[in-house]
Scaffold this motif. Sequence first.
Motif, short mmCIF file in Angstrom:
data_model
loop_
_atom_site.label_atom_id
_atom_site.label_comp_id
_atom_site.label_asym_id
_atom_site.label_seq_id
_atom_site.Cartn_x
_atom_site.Cartn_y
_atom_site.Cartn_z
N GLN A 175 -0.42 -0.68 3.25
CA GLN A 175 -0.14 -0.01 1.99
C GLN A 175 0.62 1.27 2.30
OE1 GLN A 175 -0.83 -1.36 -0.85
NE2 GLN A 175 -1.20 0.16 -2.43
N TYR A 176 1.89 1.34 1.83
CA TYR A 176 2.70 2.54 2.07
C TYR A 176 2.64 3.45 0.85
CZ TYR A 176 4.84 0.26 6.12
OH TYR A 176 5.06 -0.35 7.32
N ALA A 177 2.65 4.74 1.10
CA ALA A 177 2.76 5.72 0.02
C ALA A 177 4.24 5.98 -0.27
CB ALA A 177 2.05 7.01 0.41
N LYS A 178 4.50 6.78 -1.28
CA LYS A 178 5.88 7.13 -1.60
C LYS A 178 6.50 7.93 -0.44
CE LYS A 178 4.66 11.42 -3.97
NZ LYS A 178 4.70 12.18 -5.23
N ILE A 198 -10.35 3.60 -1.32
CA ILE A 198 -10.75 2.67 -0.27
C ILE A 198 -11.55 1.56 -0.93
CG2 ILE A 198 -12.13 2.33 1.82
CD1 ILE A 198 -11.51 5.19 2.60
N GLY A 199 -11.05 0.34 -0.81
CA GLY A 199 -11.70 -0.80 -1.45
C GLY A 199 -12.80 -1.40 -0.59
N VAL A 203 -3.99 2.39 -9.73
CA VAL A 203 -4.08 3.47 -8.74
C VAL A 203 -3.22 3.16 -7.52
CG1 VAL A 203 -6.41 4.09 -9.47
CG2 VAL A 203 -6.10 2.49 -7.58
N GLU A 204 -2.88 4.23 -6.80
CA GLU A 204 -2.23 4.12 -5.50
C GLU A 204 -3.26 4.45 -4.43
OE1 GLU A 204 1.15 6.71 -5.61
OE2 GLU A 204 1.88 5.87 -7.50
N ALA A 205 -3.28 3.67 -3.36
CA ALA A 205 -4.31 3.84 -2.34
C ALA A 205 -4.10 5.08 -1.50
CB ALA A 205 -4.37 2.61 -1.44
#
Length: 328
Positions: free
Chosen positions: A242-245, A180-181, A155-157
């Motif tokens: 954590q960066y998104a696209k 969210i971990g 997964v992507e955060a």
Amino acid sequence: VLTSVSIPQTVTIISGAAFNNCSAQINVDENNTVYSSRDGVLYNKTQTTLIQVPISKTGNYNIPETVTSVGFSSFLNCKNITSVFIPQTVSSIGANAFGGCINLNTIRIQTLTPPVITDAVFQNVNTETCMLLVSGGAADVYKAATGWKNFKNIVEAVSTNAVTSVTFTSALLNGEILHIGLAPVTSYGFCWNTTGSPTIADNKIEKGTISTIGTFNHTLSNLTEGTTYYVRAYTIDSLGIQYAKQVSFTTQSIPDAAGLITGNTTVCQGQQNLTYSVPAVKNATSYIWTLPTGAIGTSTTNSITVNYEKSAVSGMITVKGHNEYNDG
């Protein structure tokens, strides 16, 4: 029970897997020319290769950003480690590096290109339940990569959704928290620039903390007309950023004023195939020409061919640039 190991400066060779299943904290003399240690973990001298992690390590483990290579069996049987952070600096992971890490439930990896590994790297890790948390836009790549594709939960955060409501000077940025971990998200928002691959060191909007998944947005204002911007959503927790696209958008722009038209200014009734042109107009995607009565011609470019009928009368030829937003 062995609790610590001290390696003097005279030691220059340590056999592979020498400290497997050892719970002792490893401490290397600072004058040793081959090896070093940090928090009881064994590295090479420059700490670019992680060699051995004591099995006494528990909970979350963050691999330092100096590390480019994780050695074989380096985490072997670290049964009490529950999550691992692998920074974007890591390009290789040795065989059985995480073998026997039976309680590993989250692996967070920043590298967009999956390190080349074998299936044995995660021997006895439960790839059915262990979550592989990857950077934005990388999920599909990991799902196809050897060894990594064994994880059923990739997964992507956070994601960056399409930018909407773009005007001449503003735009609505859209993002979504997907996961969210155990580590609380202490900051999230958007970062942007005009050159690409933005980070929080560039322009950013910080929206505070968040504890639930869902969409979020923010309206950027005071933007420059006709400019392309690049934006990424991000989250920050104790494991890092954590960066998104990345997505891009271009603000609206009105075409500039047209310049001087060149061409014959004195003509006779009945003349044919006379060409008029204007320098290219900035931000124009087409052109609108207006001709006097009796002058015939059609064009959407910056030049036009005109035929004068025998009934043509004197008048003005004008042109203006046009785009999807407005006329110049």
